[in-house]
Design an enzyme around this catalytic site. Structure first.
Site, short mmCIF file in Angstrom:
data_model
loop_
_atom_site.label_atom_id
_atom_site.label_comp_id
_atom_site.label_asym_id
_atom_site.label_seq_id
_atom_site.Cartn_x
_atom_site.Cartn_y
_atom_site.Cartn_z
CB SER A 193 -1.72 -3.03 -11.98
OG SER A 193 -1.92 -2.43 -13.25
CE1 TYR B 193 3.81 -2.52 -12.30
CE2 TYR B 193 1.97 -2.79 -13.80
CZ TYR B 193 2.50 -2.25 -12.66
OH TYR B 193 1.74 -1.42 -11.86
N1 LIG Z 1 0.68 4.80 -11.77
C1 LIG Z 1 -0.15 3.92 -12.32
O1 LIG Z 1 -0.74 4.16 -13.38
C2 LIG Z 1 -0.39 2.59 -11.64
C3 LIG Z 1 -1.37 1.76 -12.18
C4 LIG Z 1 -1.62 0.54 -11.58
C5 LIG Z 1 -0.90 0.18 -10.46
N2 LIG Z 1 0.06 1.01 -9.95
C6 LIG Z 1 0.79 0.57 -8.78
O2 LIG Z 1 0.66 1.53 -7.77
C7 LIG Z 1 1.78 1.42 -6.87
C8 LIG Z 1 2.36 2.79 -6.64
O3 LIG Z 1 2.93 3.23 -7.87
P1 LIG Z 1 2.99 4.74 -8.34
O4 LIG Z 1 2.36 4.79 -9.68
O5 LIG Z 1 2.53 5.62 -7.27
O6 LIG Z 1 4.54 4.90 -8.61
P2 LIG Z 1 5.73 5.61 -7.83
O7 LIG Z 1 5.40 7.04 -7.59
O8 LIG Z 1 6.96 5.27 -8.59
O9 LIG Z 1 5.74 4.89 -6.39
C9 LIG Z 1 6.40 3.67 -6.18
C10 LIG Z 1 6.79 3.63 -4.73
O10 LIG Z 1 7.44 2.39 -4.47
C11 LIG Z 1 8.58 2.63 -3.71
N3 LIG Z 1 9.57 1.57 -3.90
C12 LIG Z 1 10.09 1.12 -5.06
N4 LIG Z 1 11.00 0.17 -4.81
C13 LIG Z 1 11.05 0.01 -3.45
C14 LIG Z 1 11.80 -0.81 -2.59
N5 LIG Z 1 12.71 -1.69 -3.06
N6 LIG Z 1 11.60 -0.69 -1.26
C15 LIG Z 1 10.71 0.20 -0.77
N7 LIG Z 1 9.94 0.99 -1.54
C16 LIG Z 1 10.13 0.90 -2.87
C17 LIG Z 1 9.10 3.97 -4.25
O11 LIG Z 1 9.95 4.61 -3.32
P3 LIG Z 1 11.56 4.58 -3.31
O12 LIG Z 1 12.01 4.66 -4.70
O13 LIG Z 1 11.87 5.78 -2.46
O14 LIG Z 1 11.93 3.31 -2.63
C18 LIG Z 1 7.78 4.72 -4.36
O15 LIG Z 1 7.44 5.28 -3.10
C19 LIG Z 1 2.72 0.42 -7.52
O16 LIG Z 1 2.55 -0.84 -6.96
C20 LIG Z 1 2.27 0.39 -8.97
O17 LIG Z 1 2.60 -0.83 -9.59
C21 LIG Z 1 0.33 2.21 -10.53
#
Ligand SMILES: NC(=O)c1ccc[n+]([C@@H]2O[C@H](COP(=O)([O-])OP(=O)(O)OC[C@H]3O[C@@H](n4cnc5c(N)ncnc54)[C@H](OP(=O)(O)O)[C@@H]3O)[C@@H](O)[C@H]2O)c1
Length: 291
Positions: free
Chosen positions: A178, A191
């Protein structure tokens, strides 16, 4: 199942030297070459997306499936994964492998079962956890949860998949970090450091694995509208959809980029901020965030 299709699409002048399965050998890259083997044709490639039950992971898995890849999706929520699989051409070319990334044994067993079916051309780590936290309100359990999901989980995955990928001398490992990992930010106590560690880990993996013919990339998204950011009570600048994020990632893999960042109108500003001396950076961040 193709083991070399992604490399066959390389333009003339791209470094060659990808070894046959089981014969990894050093790959030389020129200064102007892409940093990774380009992935331009996804047909027949096998992709494992970890953290695919929602958000960026789900959208990217769907986009890769639409591009012809066979997608294996993991996360804890098995119901969401099953629903995802059913939505992809009635399940053809998609499989659900529920797991918790904090469980090293489960990650290893799942990786072994997946690899027993065939090699992996891309492993994408999207699992993530995010809560705001400040040094004045430390929640130790949640701090450790960030570390376990955002960082230690990746270590479980690389321990489980790298022996097979290095033996084959092919495949690509991609980690979603990120822009929050570039520098310290307000409310990012839990984070931010995990994402900084992930970027550094990806750099180390690249140095070791690139010469063996493997691709390694790190993804630096700005703000993406997902369940993870739904808690944010401020207007997120340059907010994009998970589908736009997936498109940018696929473009980055096609270019052979190491650092895939988007949307550029936001990430370029964050990259400039990274260059400021601390005496300029800290006041600039306070001014921008009001914190
Ligand atoms: N959204 C943003 O603005 C943003 C910006 C920069 C970086 N990111 C990064 O992008 C990635 C995806 O995030 P997102 O924004 O798409 O959020 P999200 O929709 O909440 O996705 C997070 C995913 O991680 C999985 N997860 C969480 N804990 C887990 C565990 N213990 N074991 C297996 N899977 C797990 C969740 O599934 P379950 O709950 O079903 O396990 C979900 O599929 C993350 O690394 C986040 O830090 C996001």
């Amino acid at each position: 199942m193709s083991t070399s299709r992604q490399f066959a699409a390389e333009p003339a002048g791209h470094p060659t030297g990808v070894a046959a399965p089981g014969q990894a050998r050093a790959v030389q890259r020129g200064f102007w070459s892409s940093l990774n083997p380009r992935i331009t044709d996804w047909h027949g490639l096998r992709v494992w997306v970890i953290g695919a039950s929602s958000g960026i992971g789900e959208a990217t898995a769907a986009a890769l499936h639409a591009h012809g890849a066979q997608v294996l999706v993991s996360a804890r929520n098995a119901t969401s994964l099953d629903a995802f699989v059913k939505r992809q051409s009635g399940g053809e070319g998609a499989q659900a492998w529920p797991l918790d990334v904090t469980d090293a044994a489960a990650v290893k067993a799942t990786a072994q079962a997946i690899l027993a079916q065939g090699p992996l051309d891309l492993v994408l780590y999207c699992a993530g956890h995010y809560n705001e936290m400040r040094a004045t309100e430390i929640d130790m359990a949640d701090l450790k949860k960030h570390l376990a999901i955002n960082y230690t989980g990746v270590l479980h995955v690389i321990d489980a998949v790298l022996p097979a990928m290095t033996a084959r001398g092919a495949g690509h490992l991609s980690l979603i970090s990120s822009v929050a990992g570039f520098r310290g930010l307000p409310k990012s106590l839990a984070y931010g450091p995990t994402k900084a560690a992930l970027t550094n880990l990806a750099e180390n993996l690249y140095l070791d694995l690139g010469p063996l013919g493997l691709g390694v990339s790190v993804i630096h998204p700005g703000f993406v509208q997902t369940p993870l950011t739904a808690q944010n009570d401020f207007t997120m600048p340059a907010l994009i959809t998970p589908e736009q994020a997936a498109k940018a990632m696929i473009a980055g893999w096609a270019q052979g980029d190491f650092d895939i960042h988007f949307p550029k109108r936001f990430t370029r500003v964050m990259k400039l901020l990274r260059l400021l001396p601390y005496r300029a950076y800290f006041p600039a961040v306070r001014r921008a965030t009001g914190l």
